[in-house]
Design an enzyme around this catalytic site. Structure first.
Site, mmCIF file in Angstrom:
data_model
loop_
_atom_site.group_PDB
_atom_site.id
_atom_site.type_symbol
_atom_site.label_atom_id
_atom_site.label_comp_id
_atom_site.label_asym_id
_atom_site.label_seq_id
_atom_site.Cartn_x
_atom_site.Cartn_y
_atom_site.Cartn_z
ATOM 1 N N ARG A 114 1.069 -1.683 -0.346
ATOM 2 C CA ARG A 114 0.482 0.251 -0.197
ATOM 3 C C ARG A 114 1.133 1.262 0.031
ATOM 4 N NH1 ARG A 114 -3.130 -3.762 1.587
ATOM 5 N NH2 ARG A 114 -1.650 -4.648 2.666
ATOM 6 N N THR A 115 1.908 1.524 1.019
ATOM 7 C CA THR A 115 2.713 2.896 0.837
ATOM 8 C C THR A 115 3.508 3.437 -0.541
ATOM 9 O OG1 THR A 115 2.316 2.025 3.524
ATOM 10 C CG2 THR A 115 3.966 4.318 2.132
ATOM 11 N N HIS A 172 5.254 6.388 11.113
ATOM 12 C CA HIS A 172 4.764 6.235 9.496
ATOM 13 C C HIS A 172 3.512 7.280 9.479
ATOM 14 C CE1 HIS A 172 3.561 4.583 6.064
ATOM 15 N NE2 HIS A 172 2.982 3.085 6.588
ATOM 16 N N ARG A 184 11.216 4.255 3.010
ATOM 17 C CA ARG A 184 10.524 3.217 3.239
ATOM 18 C C ARG A 184 12.651 2.724 3.921
ATOM 19 N NH1 ARG A 184 6.070 -0.742 4.172
ATOM 20 N NH2 ARG A 184 5.056 1.102 5.500
ATOM 21 N N LYS A 233 25.699 -3.002 -2.267
ATOM 22 C CA LYS A 233 27.355 -2.774 -1.846
ATOM 23 C C LYS A 233 27.435 -2.257 -1.062
ATOM 24 C CE LYS A 233 26.962 -2.838 -7.003
ATOM 25 N NZ LYS A 233 26.615 -1.764 -8.293
HETATM 26 C C1 NCD Z 1 2.212 -0.586 8.436
HETATM 27 C C2 NCD Z 1 3.422 -0.163 8.249
HETATM 28 O O1 NCD Z 1 4.806 -0.548 6.825
HETATM 29 O O2 NCD Z 1 3.846 -0.393 9.340
HETATM 30 N N1 NCD Z 1 1.586 -0.863 6.670
HETATM 31 C C3 NCD Z 1 0.983 0.321 6.096
HETATM 32 O O3 NCD Z 1 2.200 0.790 5.359
HETATM 33 N N2 NCD Z 1 -0.209 -0.078 6.001
HETATM 34 C C4 NCD Z 1 1.804 -1.725 9.054
HETATM 35 C C5 NCD Z 1 1.861 -3.092 8.893
HETATM 36 O O4 NCD Z 1 2.910 -3.849 8.674
HETATM 37 O O5 NCD Z 1 1.512 -4.287 9.848
#
Ligand code: NCD
Length: 305
Positions: A51-52, A129, A101, A80
């Protein structure tokens, strides 16, 4: 130049404006279809995501821009031994904005300090997040018509769940928000959040172990997955993973106007049968994630419509 590291990087008024823009995007998508023509978003994902990453990319594509990036550390020069600082200096030459991320807490902050483009923290380890929180706030606001005066149950892995940490930081700024923190003893909210955020700001909260005890009093139930990748040993994860399973029977204990949110991915913590309950809002929440990220990208690029 602005970055987004934590939901607190935006004032309550700015968040309101962001949600207003997201609402307008939902009603008039055509109006925004070319506002980022010629702009590029880079997605730098050192950890798995569906999703993100894809909602940031969908957001930029919906705005007329284009996207580039990598979806695992293995396929980038991190394999690397390249540092985040060097990677972001390079990406700053290729893109106008980026979302990162990373499994390490603080990685996005390091990136922002070395970037010449806006950096969005798309999750840094078990820390924060913020864009998920923006989606959560928009979802709650759309469903309940308000962000204050409510009782929010946060359930599951409150220790490692970064979405929970960011959501608490964001919600304490609204009046009369009360939390019910539902977790096994081992997965309680970290003490730095309990003392530095909840206690310090005199926020009303209680910690409970049984979901059934909390359900009748909630306006929102925010379920989370046990964060397997942050456990030090498999045995502890296996012991915790099915601690909570929300099913139709438990939903009978909840108020008729209580909504269930989940940042997703879901593992076992919400039975699939709950998806048909009109109070299940987690897929709607994923849709709102696109609108709010569109509004965010525009704001960080200083684009007004
Ligand atoms: C979350 C995350 O990555 O922290 N997922 C997301 O971005 N919707 C929650 C999770 O991974 O449990």
């Amino acid at each position: 130049m602005r970055h987004l590291m934590s939901p607190l990087d935006f004032s309550v008024e700015e968040l309101e404006k962001l949600m207003e823009t997201a609402g307008d995007i939902e009603s008039n998508p055509q109006k925004y279809a070319h506002v980022c023509d010629g702009k590029k978003l880079a997605t730098l994902f050192y950890e798995p995501s569906t999703r993100t990453r894809l909602s940031h990319e969908a957001a930029m594509l919906n705005l007329g821009g284009s996207v580039l990036g990598f979806s695992s550390a293995d396929s980038s020069s991190a394999a690397k031994g390249e540092s985040v600082a060097d990677t972001i200096r390079t990406i700053s030459c290729y893109a106008d904005i980026c979302a990162m991320r990373h499994p390490k807490e603080g990685a996005a902050l390091v990136a922002s300090q070395n970037a010449t483009i806006p950096v969005i923290n798309a999750g840094d380890g078990g820390h924060q997040h913020p864009t998920q929180t923006l989606a959560d706030l928009l979802t709650i606001h759309s469903l309940k018509g308000r962000l204050g005066n409510m009782t929010i149950g946060l359930c599951g892995d409150l220790k490692f769940g970064r979405t929970v940490h960011s959501l608490i930081h964001a919600l304490v700024r609204y009046p009369h928000v009360r939390f019910v923190l539902i977790s096994p003893e081992e997965l309680r909210v970290p003490s730095y959040i309990r003392t530095d955020v909840l206690d310090q700001q005199n926020i009303e909260y209680e910690e409970v172990v049984r979901l059934e005890d909390a359900l009748p009093s909630l306006d929102i139930l925010y379920m989370t997955r046990v964060q397997k990748e942050r456990f030090f040993n498999e045995e502890d994860y296996v012991r915790m993973k099915d601690f909570y399973i929300l099913d139709s029977k438990k939903m009978e204990l909840a108020p008729k106007d209580m909504y269930v949110l989940h940042p997703l991915p879901r593992v076992n913590e919400i039975a699939v049968e709950v998806d048909n309950d009109p109070r299940a809002a987690y897929f709607k929440q994923a849709q709102y994630g696109v609108y709010i990220r569109m509004a965010l990208i525009m704001t960080l690029l200083n684009i007004e419509v």
